[in-house]
Design a protein around this motif. Structure first.
Motif, PDB file in Angstrom:
ATOM      1  N   ALA A   1       0.833  -1.208   0.000  1.00  0.00           N
ATOM      2  CA  ALA A   1       0.000   0.000   0.000  1.00  0.00           C
ATOM      3  C   ALA A   1       0.867   1.257   0.000  1.00  0.00           C
ATOM      4  CB  ALA A   1      -0.924  -0.005   1.207  1.00  0.00           C
ATOM      5  N   PHE A   2       1.942   1.247   0.777  1.00  0.00           N
ATOM      6  CA  PHE A   2       2.828   2.418   0.853  1.00  0.00           C
ATOM      7  C   PHE A   2       3.484   2.695  -0.490  1.00  0.00           C
ATOM      8  CE2 PHE A   2       6.916   4.436   1.786  1.00  0.00           C
ATOM      9  CZ  PHE A   2       6.478   5.551   2.479  1.00  0.00           C
ATOM     10  N   ASN A   3       3.884   1.650  -1.200  1.00  0.00           N
ATOM     11  CA  ASN A   3       4.569   1.827  -2.481  1.00  0.00           C
ATOM     12  C   ASN A   3       3.627   2.176  -3.624  1.00  0.00           C
ATOM     13  OD1 ASN A   3       7.214   1.445  -1.664  1.00  0.00           O
ATOM     14  ND2 ASN A   3       7.046  -0.768  -1.785  1.00  0.00           N
ATOM     15  N   ILE A   4       2.394   1.713  -3.579  1.00  0.00           N
ATOM     16  CA  ILE A   4       1.470   1.921  -4.701  1.00  0.00           C
ATOM     17  C   ILE A   4       0.658   3.202  -4.563  1.00  0.00           C
ATOM     18  CG2 ILE A   4      -0.582   1.006  -5.844  1.00  0.00           C
ATOM     19  CD1 ILE A   4       0.552  -1.784  -5.487  1.00  0.00           C
ATOM     20  N   CYS A   5       0.102   3.469  -3.394  1.00  0.00           N
ATOM     21  CA  CYS A   5      -0.814   4.602  -3.221  1.00  0.00           C
ATOM     22  C   CYS A   5      -0.096   5.933  -3.430  1.00  0.00           C
ATOM     23  CB  CYS A   5      -1.457   4.569  -1.845  1.00  0.00           C
ATOM     24  SG  CYS A   5      -2.536   3.154  -1.617  1.00  0.00           S
ATOM     25  N   SER A   6      -0.728   6.806  -4.203  1.00  0.00           N
ATOM     26  CA  SER A   6      -0.087   8.073  -4.559  1.00  0.00           C
ATOM     27  C   SER A   6      -0.395   9.200  -3.577  1.00  0.00           C
ATOM     28  CB  SER A   6      -0.508   8.492  -5.964  1.00  0.00           C
ATOM     29  OG  SER A   6      -1.906   8.652  -6.038  1.00  0.00           O
ATOM     30  N   THR A   7      -1.386   9.038  -2.711  1.00  0.00           N
ATOM     31  CA  THR A   7      -1.687  10.076  -1.716  1.00  0.00           C
ATOM     32  C   THR A   7      -1.859   9.413  -0.352  1.00  0.00           C
ATOM     33  OG1 THR A   7      -4.091   9.924  -1.991  1.00  0.00           O
ATOM     34  CG2 THR A   7      -2.913  11.483  -3.430  1.00  0.00           C
ATOM     35  N   TRP A   8      -1.701  10.224   0.695  1.00  0.00           N
ATOM     36  CA  TRP A   8      -1.873   9.690   2.049  1.00  0.00           C
ATOM     37  C   TRP A   8      -3.324   9.299   2.315  1.00  0.00           C
ATOM     38  CZ3 TRP A   8       2.026   7.814   4.384  1.00  0.00           C
ATOM     39  CH2 TRP A   8       3.301   8.351   4.194  1.00  0.00           C
ATOM     40  N   LYS A   9      -4.252   9.970   1.685  1.00  0.00           N
ATOM     41  CA  LYS A   9      -5.656   9.633   1.865  1.00  0.00           C
ATOM     42  C   LYS A   9      -5.944   8.229   1.312  1.00  0.00           C
ATOM     43  CE  LYS A   9     -10.323  11.158   0.834  1.00  0.00           C
ATOM     44  NZ  LYS A   9     -11.175  12.085   0.127  1.00  0.00           N
ATOM     45  N   LEU A  10      -5.417   7.935   0.127  1.00  0.00           N
ATOM     46  CA  LEU A  10      -5.589   6.600  -0.448  1.00  0.00           C
ATOM     47  C   LEU A  10      -4.882   5.539   0.388  1.00  0.00           C
ATOM     48  CD1 LEU A  10      -5.136   7.482  -4.218  1.00  0.00           C
ATOM     49  CD2 LEU A  10      -7.260   6.836  -3.088  1.00  0.00           C
ATOM     50  N   PHE A  11      -3.701   5.889   0.908  1.00  0.00           N
ATOM     51  CA  PHE A  11      -2.972   4.971   1.773  1.00  0.00           C
ATOM     52  C   PHE A  11      -3.767   4.674   3.037  1.00  0.00           C
ATOM     53  CE2 PHE A  11       0.045   4.355   5.305  1.00  0.00           C
ATOM     54  CZ  PHE A  11       0.655   3.187   4.884  1.00  0.00           C
ATOM     55  N   ASP A  12      -4.318   5.718   3.642  1.00  0.00           N
ATOM     56  CA  ASP A  12      -5.122   5.564   4.850  1.00  0.00           C
ATOM     57  C   ASP A  12      -6.348   4.701   4.580  1.00  0.00           C
ATOM     58  OD1 ASP A  12      -5.716   6.164   7.621  1.00  0.00           O
ATOM     59  OD2 ASP A  12      -7.314   7.451   6.847  1.00  0.00           O
TER      60      ASP A  12
END
Length: 80
Positions: free
Chosen positions: A66-77
């Motif tokens: 998730a950390f490597n793929i998601c482009s924003t912190w909101k998507l990561f969260d």
């Protein structure tokens, strides 16, 4: 002759490629984790008799992914 190529059409401004969902929004791309419909989310029970690191590795891998793929912190969260 044994190779077959397929193509996928964008659906709701989202294009899925491998494990990544690519969304075009305001001229920018947002990347998030993509899962197939067959994903069940099931894992090993904590009470099973396997080594502790076998239980922790899948969690670590999913967070790292998730950390490597998601482009924003909101998507990561949202993914976490």
């Amino acid at each position: 002759s044994n190779i077959k190529f397929t193509s996928e059409i964008e659906n709701n401004d989202i294009l899925n490629f491998l494990d990544i969902a690519i969304k075009q929004q305001n001229g920018k791309f947002e990347l998030s984790v993509f899962r197939k419909k067959t994903f069940s989310g099931l894992g090993t029970k904590c009470s099973s008799y396997i080594p502790f690191n076998f239980k922790m590795n899948p969690i670590s891998i999913l967070i790292h992914r998730a950390f490597n793929i998601c482009s924003t912190w909101k998507l990561f969260d949202t993914e976490i």
